[in-house]
Design a protein around this motif. Structure first.
Motif, PDB file in Angstrom:
ATOM      1  N   PRO A   1     -19.987 -45.994  -9.937  1.00  0.00           N
ATOM      2  CA  PRO A   1     -19.063 -45.248  -9.084  1.00  0.00           C
ATOM      3  C   PRO A   1     -17.608 -45.541  -9.431  1.00  0.00           C
ATOM      4  O   PRO A   1     -17.286 -46.631  -9.887  1.00  0.00           O
ATOM      5  N   ASN A   2     -16.761 -44.542  -9.211  1.00  0.00           N
ATOM      6  CA  ASN A   2     -15.332 -44.778  -9.396  1.00  0.00           C
ATOM      7  C   ASN A   2     -14.763 -45.575  -8.227  1.00  0.00           C
ATOM      8  O   ASN A   2     -13.862 -46.379  -8.399  1.00  0.00           O
ATOM      9  N   PHE A   3     -15.292 -45.280  -7.031  1.00  0.00           N
ATOM     10  CA  PHE A   3     -14.749 -45.909  -5.817  1.00  0.00           C
ATOM     11  C   PHE A   3     -15.890 -46.409  -4.933  1.00  0.00           C
ATOM     12  O   PHE A   3     -16.880 -45.706  -4.744  1.00  0.00           O
ATOM     13  N   VAL A   4     -15.690 -47.598  -4.402  1.00  0.00           N
ATOM     14  CA  VAL A   4     -16.700 -48.181  -3.516  1.00  0.00           C
ATOM     15  C   VAL A   4     -16.019 -48.519  -2.196  1.00  0.00           C
ATOM     16  O   VAL A   4     -14.978 -49.181  -2.184  1.00  0.00           O
ATOM     17  N   VAL A   5     -16.607 -48.043  -1.104  1.00  0.00           N
ATOM     18  CA  VAL A   5     -16.104 -48.437   0.220  1.00  0.00           C
ATOM     19  C   VAL A   5     -17.091 -49.460   0.771  1.00  0.00           C
ATOM     20  O   VAL A   5     -18.277 -49.167   0.904  1.00  0.00           O
ATOM     21  N   VAL A   6     -16.593 -50.653   1.036  1.00  0.00           N
ATOM     22  CA  VAL A   6     -17.452 -51.720   1.561  1.00  0.00           C
ATOM     23  C   VAL A   6     -17.276 -51.765   3.071  1.00  0.00           C
ATOM     24  O   VAL A   6     -16.150 -51.821   3.570  1.00  0.00           O
ATOM     25  N   LEU A   7     -18.389 -51.701   3.784  1.00  0.00           N
ATOM     26  CA  LEU A   7     -18.328 -51.807   5.252  1.00  0.00           C
ATOM     27  C   LEU A   7     -18.734 -53.219   5.639  1.00  0.00           C
ATOM     28  O   LEU A   7     -19.850 -53.645   5.361  1.00  0.00           O
ATOM     29  N   ARG A   8     -17.795 -53.926   6.240  1.00  0.00           N
ATOM     30  CA  ARG A   8     -18.085 -55.309   6.652  1.00  0.00           C
ATOM     31  C   ARG A   8     -18.190 -55.389   8.163  1.00  0.00           C
ATOM     32  O   ARG A   8     -17.561 -54.613   8.877  1.00  0.00           O
ATOM     33  N   HIS A   9     -18.922 -56.378   8.614  1.00  0.00           N
ATOM     34  CA  HIS A   9     -19.040 -56.637  10.044  1.00  0.00           C
ATOM     35  C   HIS A   9     -18.607 -58.068  10.274  1.00  0.00           C
ATOM     36  O   HIS A   9     -18.877 -58.921   9.435  1.00  0.00           O
ATOM     37  N   GLU A  10     -17.914 -58.314  11.401  1.00  0.00           N
ATOM     38  CA  GLU A  10     -17.423 -59.684  11.625  1.00  0.00           C
ATOM     39  C   GLU A  10     -18.569 -60.642  11.879  1.00  0.00           C
ATOM     40  O   GLU A  10     -18.503 -61.806  11.560  1.00  0.00           O
ATOM     41  N   ARG A  11     -19.633 -60.126  12.508  1.00  0.00           N
ATOM     42  CA  ARG A  11     -20.733 -61.036  12.820  1.00  0.00           C
ATOM     43  C   ARG A  11     -21.887 -60.760  11.869  1.00  0.00           C
ATOM     44  O   ARG A  11     -22.180 -59.607  11.569  1.00  0.00           O
ATOM     45  N   LEU A  12     -22.507 -61.835  11.414  1.00  0.00           N
ATOM     46  CA  LEU A  12     -23.648 -61.641  10.522  1.00  0.00           C
ATOM     47  C   LEU A  12     -24.828 -61.150  11.353  1.00  0.00           C
ATOM     48  O   LEU A  12     -25.026 -61.593  12.474  1.00  0.00           O
ATOM     49  N   GLY A  13     -25.600 -60.227  10.808  1.00  0.00           N
ATOM     50  CA  GLY A  13     -26.760 -59.752  11.568  1.00  0.00           C
ATOM     51  C   GLY A  13     -27.344 -58.506  10.962  1.00  0.00           C
ATOM     52  O   GLY A  13     -26.969 -58.103   9.867  1.00  0.00           O
ATOM     53  N   PHE A  14     -28.273 -57.912  11.674  1.00  0.00           N
ATOM     54  CA  PHE A  14     -28.954 -56.719  11.165  1.00  0.00           C
ATOM     55  C   PHE A  14     -28.404 -55.494  11.874  1.00  0.00           C
ATOM     56  O   PHE A  14     -28.396 -55.447  13.088  1.00  0.00           O
ATOM     57  N   TYR A  15     -27.917 -54.552  11.111  1.00  0.00           N
ATOM     58  CA  TYR A  15     -27.344 -53.368  11.765  1.00  0.00           C
ATOM     59  C   TYR A  15     -27.694 -52.089  11.016  1.00  0.00           C
ATOM     60  O   TYR A  15     -26.912 -51.176  10.927  1.00  0.00           O
ATOM     61  N   THR A  16     -28.902 -52.054  10.433  1.00  0.00           N
ATOM     62  CA  THR A  16     -29.297 -50.893   9.634  1.00  0.00           C
ATOM     63  C   THR A  16     -29.184 -49.580  10.407  1.00  0.00           C
ATOM     64  O   THR A  16     -28.572 -48.637   9.893  1.00  0.00           O
ATOM     65  N   PRO A  17     -29.726 -49.478  11.648  1.00  0.00           N
ATOM     66  CA  PRO A  17     -29.639 -48.166  12.321  1.00  0.00           C
ATOM     67  C   PRO A  17     -28.196 -47.724  12.559  1.00  0.00           C
ATOM     68  O   PRO A  17     -27.852 -46.567  12.309  1.00  0.00           O
ATOM     69  N   GLN A  18     -27.337 -48.679  13.009  1.00  0.00           N
ATOM     70  CA  GLN A  18     -25.942 -48.293  13.284  1.00  0.00           C
ATOM     71  C   GLN A  18     -25.242 -47.808  12.019  1.00  0.00           C
ATOM     72  O   GLN A  18     -24.545 -46.806  12.032  1.00  0.00           O
ATOM     73  N   VAL A  19     -25.469 -48.535  10.941  1.00  0.00           N
ATOM     74  CA  VAL A  19     -24.751 -48.186   9.719  1.00  0.00           C
ATOM     75  C   VAL A  19     -25.288 -46.880   9.134  1.00  0.00           C
ATOM     76  O   VAL A  19     -24.531 -46.059   8.616  1.00  0.00           O
ATOM     77  N   GLU A  20     -26.599 -46.642   9.290  1.00  0.00           N
ATOM     78  CA  GLU A  20     -27.188 -45.377   8.800  1.00  0.00           C
ATOM     79  C   GLU A  20     -26.576 -44.208   9.575  1.00  0.00           C
ATOM     80  O   GLU A  20     -26.222 -43.186   8.999  1.00  0.00           O
ATOM     81  N   THR A  21     -26.420 -44.379  10.891  1.00  0.00           N
ATOM     82  CA  THR A  21     -25.832 -43.317  11.715  1.00  0.00           C
ATOM     83  C   THR A  21     -24.392 -43.061  11.275  1.00  0.00           C
ATOM     84  O   THR A  21     -23.962 -41.912  11.145  1.00  0.00           O
ATOM     85  N   LEU A  22     -23.668 -44.164  11.047  1.00  0.00           N
ATOM     86  CA  LEU A  22     -22.266 -44.026  10.645  1.00  0.00           C
ATOM     87  C   LEU A  22     -22.154 -43.272   9.313  1.00  0.00           C
ATOM     88  O   LEU A  22     -21.322 -42.369   9.163  1.00  0.00           O
ATOM     89  N   ILE A  23     -23.005 -43.630   8.373  1.00  0.00           N
ATOM     90  CA  ILE A  23     -22.951 -42.981   7.053  1.00  0.00           C
ATOM     91  C   ILE A  23     -23.300 -41.497   7.185  1.00  0.00           C
ATOM     92  O   ILE A  23     -22.684 -40.642   6.545  1.00  0.00           O
ATOM     93  N   SER A  24     -24.256 -41.194   8.068  1.00  0.00           N
ATOM     94  CA  SER A  24     -24.638 -39.774   8.218  1.00  0.00           C
ATOM     95  C   SER A  24     -23.486 -38.955   8.804  1.00  0.00           C
ATOM     96  O   SER A  24     -23.385 -37.757   8.565  1.00  0.00           O
TER      97      SER A  24
END
Ligand SMILES: Nc1ncnc2c1ncn2[C@@H]1O[C@H](COP(=O)(O)OP(=O)(O)OP(=O)(O)O)[C@@H](O)[C@H]1O
Length: 418
Positions: free
Chosen positions: A33-56
């Protein structure tokens, strides 16, 4: 098409390439990729559903993405086109301000063009300035202004009652109540002033002119020239939380910073729960009054040192680098002062002081709960007295909840004259 993949047009145009080589970490079937956007979270943990919704919901949608189940990076979104990543990145920050998610986006370009960086910063500056202006006149401020109005009305009511003939006992009670309300109204005004001057300081950093002055001339934030959007976002949000919490010490931030700038030793007295142990270290770390070296805050007990470090880490999450808030509950000869703020027991600092007489690496010592007057604290203060004469850059703050400031200063003078 403005730009092709990194391997073709990016290289052909001779653009500098980001040192992080994504070919090593990207999935094998994914084009570079030419550009990568990294999404970080302050707290370590599992957030697959939230991040999938955000990406959609991300507009425009990324060309590809990776979602991680744990760790501080929640996802990486891949884009080939600058125009797409620009819109998506600004959109992600907009939705962050709207409270739609808790991920901090960072852009990592594989192809760097200075005009793109300027374009991105201009777009984000406009967004951040707009939101800060919204916060300066926002709901939170209106709520406190309403409270201030109610207190002022109550004071006016009491003043009217005092104008009529009253029994002496009743008049005394009214006067006492009026004085209490006046103190409360002063505190609210000061808190609002602190909040505005902090947000104005960020506006200054973003190059935006504002009408209000920044208080006592002390910069509450020391911000570097480059824009760290995630840090700026967290600083803004922490100011909102501070105003909302209404801790008494917040109202005196600039006054305290002014004192520390000009005096080597300060005695700070505040009632229990006023925010001395958790807030003062953050005020100092933010303002850059203590530029080099660590700010050490001593506690009589290990448990207090550990719990305060956790609390401050949580409150200031995103405002400093990763390991800048530390805790040394017990002494070790390998201990380093590499954090900005370090909580430790007074016994631990005393041990450090015995082994490193100049306390190199420490620029400010805060002795908390000084009224407990343990042997460790008294010895520590005696050693610090000599050190302060040699190290004029060093600051000592003595804090207590119950002591009378004058009485404590008197005790200190006696101790130091021994
Ligand atoms: N570990 C913690 N977890 C949750 N809340 C905390 C924690 N530590 C402090 N607080 C809260 O933060 C606020 C400020 O506490 P802080 O310890 O800074 O006050 P203080 O003036 O130092 O009080 P004291 O004189 O009792 O030490 C208080 O409302 C307190 O309830």
């Amino acid at each position: 098409m403005r730009r092709g993949s990194y391997s073709s047009i990016g290289r052909r145009c001779g653009y500098p390439v980001h040192p992080w080589n994504y070919r090593r970490t990207r999935p094998p079937d994914m084009p570079c990729p030419n550009f990568v956007v990294v999404l970080r979270h302050e707290r370590l943990g599992f957030y697959t559903p939230q991040v999938e919704t955000l990406i959609s919901k991300c507009k425009p949608t990324p060309d590809n993405y990776e979602v991680f189940k744990s760790g501080s990076v929640a996802a990486r979104l891949f884009f080939a086109q600058w125009s797409c990543v620009l819109e998506a990145f600004v959109g992600l920050w907009e939705s962050r301000f709207d409270g739609d998610h808790k991920f901090s986006p960072t852009l990592i370009p594989n192809v760097i063009v200075p005009s793109d960086v300027d374009e991105l910063n201009d777009r984000l500056k406009t967004l951040f300035i707009d939101r800060i202006r919204g916060f300066i006149d926002g709901e939170l401020v209106k709520r406190w202004e309403k409270k201030l109005e109610n207190v002022s009305n109550e004071i006016a009511g009491i003043s009217a009652s005092l104008g009529k003939p009253n029994r002496i006992v009743y008049a005394e009670k009214l006067n006492e109540k009026k004085n209490g309300l006046k103190r409360e109204s002063d505190l609210i005004e000061k808190r609002l002033r602190e909040y505005r001057s902090a947000l104005n300081c960020i506006l200054d950093h973003l190059g935006e002119k504002h009408l209000n002055d920044s208080g006592d001339g002390v910069q509450v934030f020391r911000l570097k020239y480059e824009f760290n959007w995630s840090r700026i976002y967290h600083l803004i949000m922490r100011e909102c939380r501070r105003l909302d919490d209404g801790l008494p010490i917040y109202a005196y931030r600039q006054e305290i910073l002014c004192q520390i700038m000009t005096q080597q030793v300060m005695v700070l007295i505040g009632e229990t729960g006023s925010g001395k142990s958790t807030q003062l270290v953050q005020f100092l770390a933010d303002s850059g009054v203590i530029v080099n070296g660590s700010i050490v805050c001593t506690q009589p007990r290990k448990i207090a040192a550990l719990s305060l470090a956790d609390r401050v880490r949580e409150e200031s999450s995103g405002c400093y680098g990763w390991n800048l808030i530390g805790c040394h509950p017990s002494y070790s000869s390998a201990q380093k002062f590499d954090g900005k703020v370090i909580y430790m027991t007074d016994h631990c600092l005393l041990q450090n002081c015995m082994n490193n007489r100049s306390l190199s690496g420490i620029s400010c010592v805060i002795v908390d709960e000084a009224h407990e007057r343990s042997l460790n604290t008294d010895l520590l203060l005696a050693l610090l007295k000599h050190l302060l004469c040699r190290r004029l850059d060093m600051r000592l703050i003595i804090m207590s909840a119950t002591a009378d400031a004058d009485q404590l200063s008197e005790v200190l003078l006696q101790l130091w004259n021994l």
